[in-house]
Design a protein around this motif. Structure first.
Motif, mmCIF file in Angstrom:
data_model
loop_
_atom_site.group_PDB
_atom_site.id
_atom_site.type_symbol
_atom_site.label_atom_id
_atom_site.label_comp_id
_atom_site.label_asym_id
_atom_site.label_seq_id
_atom_site.Cartn_x
_atom_site.Cartn_y
_atom_site.Cartn_z
ATOM 1 N N PRO A 47 0.811 -1.234 0.000
ATOM 2 C CA PRO A 47 0.000 0.000 0.000
ATOM 3 C C PRO A 47 0.836 1.272 0.000
ATOM 4 O O PRO A 47 0.337 2.326 -0.388
ATOM 5 C CB PRO A 47 -0.804 -0.142 1.296
ATOM 6 N N LEU A 48 2.113 1.198 0.413
ATOM 7 C CA LEU A 48 2.935 2.393 0.546
ATOM 8 C C LEU A 48 3.850 2.638 -0.649
ATOM 9 O O LEU A 48 4.507 3.682 -0.722
ATOM 10 C CB LEU A 48 3.786 2.302 1.827
ATOM 11 N N LEU A 49 3.922 1.698 -1.573
ATOM 12 C CA LEU A 49 4.777 1.885 -2.739
ATOM 13 C C LEU A 49 4.097 2.801 -3.750
ATOM 14 O O LEU A 49 2.959 2.567 -4.152
ATOM 15 C CB LEU A 49 5.092 0.545 -3.408
ATOM 16 N N THR A 50 4.802 3.844 -4.165
ATOM 17 C CA THR A 50 4.240 4.755 -5.156
ATOM 18 C C THR A 50 4.301 4.114 -6.536
ATOM 19 O O THR A 50 5.003 3.117 -6.767
ATOM 20 C CB THR A 50 5.023 6.068 -5.186
ATOM 21 N N GLN A 51 3.581 4.721 -7.468
ATOM 22 C CA GLN A 51 3.586 4.229 -8.841
ATOM 23 C C GLN A 51 4.999 4.274 -9.424
ATOM 24 O O GLN A 51 5.433 3.341 -10.115
ATOM 25 C CB GLN A 51 2.642 5.104 -9.669
ATOM 26 N N GLY A 52 5.726 5.351 -9.128
ATOM 27 C CA GLY A 52 7.086 5.467 -9.623
ATOM 28 C C GLY A 52 8.010 4.411 -9.042
ATOM 29 O O GLY A 52 8.875 3.872 -9.734
ATOM 30 N N GLU A 53 7.843 4.085 -7.753
ATOM 31 C CA GLU A 53 8.663 3.050 -7.121
ATOM 32 C C GLU A 53 8.389 1.687 -7.731
ATOM 33 O O GLU A 53 9.306 0.891 -7.953
ATOM 34 C CB GLU A 53 8.401 3.024 -5.613
ATOM 35 N N GLN A 54 7.117 1.422 -8.019
ATOM 36 C CA GLN A 54 6.772 0.150 -8.660
ATOM 37 C C GLN A 54 7.442 0.040 -10.030
ATOM 38 O O GLN A 54 8.016 -1.004 -10.374
ATOM 39 C CB GLN A 54 5.257 0.037 -8.802
ATOM 40 N N LEU A 55 7.387 1.127 -10.795
ATOM 41 C CA LEU A 55 7.968 1.101 -12.133
ATOM 42 C C LEU A 55 9.480 0.961 -12.066
ATOM 43 O O LEU A 55 10.078 0.169 -12.817
ATOM 44 C CB LEU A 55 7.601 2.366 -12.895
ATOM 45 N N ARG A 56 10.149 1.662 -11.164
ATOM 46 C CA ARG A 56 11.600 1.557 -11.050
ATOM 47 C C ARG A 56 12.009 0.143 -10.632
ATOM 48 O O ARG A 56 13.030 -0.379 -11.094
ATOM 49 C CB ARG A 56 12.126 2.595 -10.052
ATOM 50 N N PHE A 57 11.202 -0.460 -9.763
ATOM 51 C CA PHE A 57 11.510 -1.828 -9.362
ATOM 52 C C PHE A 57 11.419 -2.780 -10.559
ATOM 53 O O PHE A 57 12.290 -3.634 -10.751
ATOM 54 C CB PHE A 57 10.576 -2.296 -8.257
ATOM 55 N N LEU A 58 10.367 -2.633 -11.359
ATOM 56 C CA LEU A 58 10.230 -3.471 -12.548
ATOM 57 C C LEU A 58 11.402 -3.250 -13.505
ATOM 58 O O LEU A 58 11.945 -4.207 -14.073
ATOM 59 C CB LEU A 58 8.908 -3.171 -13.258
ATOM 60 N N GLN A 59 11.785 -2.007 -13.712
ATOM 61 C CA GLN A 59 12.894 -1.714 -14.613
ATOM 62 C C GLN A 59 14.197 -2.328 -14.100
ATOM 63 O O GLN A 59 14.995 -2.843 -14.884
ATOM 64 C CB GLN A 59 13.039 -0.199 -14.777
ATOM 65 N N GLN A 60 14.390 -2.295 -12.801
ATOM 66 C CA GLN A 60 15.606 -2.891 -12.250
ATOM 67 C C GLN A 60 15.588 -4.406 -12.403
ATOM 68 O O GLN A 60 16.588 -5.016 -12.786
ATOM 69 C CB GLN A 60 15.771 -2.526 -10.787
ATOM 70 N N PHE A 61 14.441 -5.017 -12.101
ATOM 71 C CA PHE A 61 14.362 -6.470 -12.188
ATOM 72 C C PHE A 61 14.675 -6.952 -13.593
ATOM 73 O O PHE A 61 15.384 -7.941 -13.785
ATOM 74 C CB PHE A 61 12.973 -6.956 -11.769
ATOM 75 N N PHE A 62 14.146 -6.249 -14.616
ATOM 76 C CA PHE A 62 14.348 -6.666 -16.002
ATOM 77 C C PHE A 62 15.608 -6.052 -16.611
ATOM 78 O O PHE A 62 15.827 -6.154 -17.808
ATOM 79 C CB PHE A 62 13.118 -6.314 -16.836
ATOM 80 N N ARG A 63 16.442 -5.413 -15.771
ATOM 81 C CA ARG A 63 17.736 -4.871 -16.184
ATOM 82 C C ARG A 63 17.596 -3.863 -17.316
ATOM 83 O O ARG A 63 18.334 -3.890 -18.316
ATOM 84 C CB ARG A 63 18.714 -5.996 -16.535
ATOM 85 N N LEU A 64 16.608 -2.979 -17.146
ATOM 86 C CA LEU A 64 16.399 -1.876 -18.070
ATOM 87 C C LEU A 64 16.996 -0.607 -17.474
ATOM 88 O O LEU A 64 17.487 -0.606 -16.350
ATOM 89 C CB LEU A 64 14.895 -1.684 -18.320
ATOM 90 N N ASN A 65 16.957 0.486 -18.235
ATOM 91 C CA ASN A 65 17.367 1.769 -17.686
ATOM 92 C C ASN A 65 16.384 2.161 -16.587
ATOM 93 O O ASN A 65 15.190 2.323 -16.851
ATOM 94 C CB ASN A 65 17.370 2.842 -18.771
ATOM 95 N N VAL A 66 16.856 2.310 -15.369
ATOM 96 C CA VAL A 66 15.972 2.588 -14.234
ATOM 97 C C VAL A 66 15.771 4.086 -14.137
ATOM 98 O O VAL A 66 16.587 4.813 -13.568
ATOM 99 C CB VAL A 66 16.552 2.019 -12.930
ATOM 100 N N THR A 67 14.678 4.557 -14.708
ATOM 101 C CA THR A 67 14.407 5.987 -14.813
ATOM 102 C C THR A 67 13.141 6.410 -14.083
ATOM 103 O O THR A 67 12.977 7.578 -13.774
ATOM 104 C CB THR A 67 14.249 6.375 -16.287
ATOM 105 N N GLY A 68 12.241 5.472 -13.848
ATOM 106 C CA GLY A 68 10.933 5.836 -13.311
ATOM 107 C C GLY A 68 10.022 6.415 -14.367
ATOM 108 O O GLY A 68 8.908 6.850 -14.062
ATOM 109 N N LEU A 69 10.493 6.446 -15.615
ATOM 110 C CA LEU A 69 9.698 6.945 -16.730
ATOM 111 C C LEU A 69 9.085 5.769 -17.481
ATOM 112 O O LEU A 69 9.756 4.771 -17.729
ATOM 113 C CB LEU A 69 10.566 7.761 -17.683
ATOM 114 N N LEU A 70 7.832 5.906 -17.840
ATOM 115 C CA LEU A 70 7.152 4.839 -18.564
ATOM 116 C C LEU A 70 7.482 4.966 -20.046
ATOM 117 O O LEU A 70 6.785 5.637 -20.798
ATOM 118 C CB LEU A 70 5.639 4.917 -18.333
ATOM 119 N N ASP A 71 8.592 4.335 -20.452
ATOM 120 C CA ASP A 71 9.040 4.450 -21.827
ATOM 121 C C ASP A 71 8.606 3.237 -22.644
ATOM 122 O O ASP A 71 8.128 2.237 -22.113
ATOM 123 C CB ASP A 71 10.554 4.629 -21.894
ATOM 124 N N LYS A 72 8.806 3.336 -23.941
ATOM 125 C CA LYS A 72 8.363 2.276 -24.853
ATOM 126 C C LYS A 72 9.139 0.982 -24.635
ATOM 127 O O LYS A 72 8.598 -0.106 -24.794
ATOM 128 C CB LYS A 72 8.498 2.753 -26.301
#
Length: 256
Positions: A47-72
């Motif tokens: 409940p405390l994770l922001t949308q940006g934190e969720q996205l950065r976590f996903l980007q890190q897990f999949f070894r993408l550029n960790v920006t917090g930006l929803l890119d293509k």
């Protein structure tokens, strides 16, 4: 504890490469949120994770550029066909201690997909189990019409285990770890176009992945690992386990 572990990963060093231009697609953000809650943490647990934190976590897990930006690039990875086993187990505080206590394991193919001969499926599964037996002391024996350690079957949509399939192109399959609620059970989505080649979804690659779960392995964040959660075609004739895959399975069962 789990929430703290996920939050801690958000402060690890990020890749400094420039991001792909972001998208402001609201549907894209909804998809990311649903993806995170489906495969990493439920809404109740995060409940405390922001949308940006969720996205950065996903980007890190999949070894993408960790920006917090929803890119293509991020959206493209998250839309790839994948395994239905949750990824959060990779960050569990519990060790990978679930394994079979015997080295001779039986397996059974309960039913078959559309478009592939029974003999073809049997040969594919035989090749998949040999991938794991080639680097461990494990021995696999196929059985018919009797109980087995590992049970493979093909189902559509809701099939009674709480992990419904979603038709072609989404979740390809899932499996249950040893000594879990359904030890050794492997389910494949029957609505996929299963094949023995590059067409559709290659059954050998998915079966090898799901067998890894059935033997006790969680997902890996390494794109070179067969235990990476998303599907990408490789030629089965030249396929081999990564060094990480070999190390992890041998940590459980020892060397050949």
């Amino acid at each position: 504890m789990l929430l703290a572990i996920l939050r801690a990963t958000l402060f690890l060093p990020w890749c400094l490469a420039l991001p792909v231009p972001p998208t402001t697609d609201l549907k894209g953000w909804e998809f990311v949120k649903d993806y995170f809650h489906r495969f990493f943490m439920t809404k109740k647990d995060s409940p405390l994770l922001t949308q940006g934190e969720q996205l950065r976590f996903l980007q890190q897990f999949f070894r993408l550029n960790v920006t917090g930006l929803l890119d293509k690039q991020t959206l493209a990875v998250l839309h790839q066909p994948r395994c239905g086993v949750p990824d959060v187990a990779s960050y569990s505080v519990f060790p990978e201690s679930l394994k079979w206590n015997e080295h001779i394991l039986t397996y059974r193919i309960i039913n078959y997909p559309y478009g592939l001969k029974r003999s073809t499926v049997k040969g594919i599964v035989r090749a998949a189990v040999s991938i794991w037996s080639s680097v461990t002391p494990l021995v696999f024996e196929e059985v018919e019409n009797q109980d087995a350690n590992i049970r493979m079957s093909f189902w559509t949509l809701d099939h009674g285990d709480g992990l419904p399939f979603d038709g072609p192109g989404g979740v390809l399959g899932h499996a249950f770890l040893p000594y879990s609620t359904r030890p050794g059970v492997i389910h494949f989505d029957k609505d996929e176009y299963w094949s023995s080649s590059y067409k559709g979804v290659n059954l050998f690659l998915v079966a090898t992945h799901e067998l890894g779960h059935a033997l006790g392995l969680y997902h890996s964040g390494n794109p070179n690992s067969i235990m990476y959660p998303t599907y990408e075609y490789q030629d089965p004739l030249t396929f081999h386990l990564s060094l990480e895959d070999i190390q992890r399975i041998q940590d459980l069962y020892g060397r050949k």
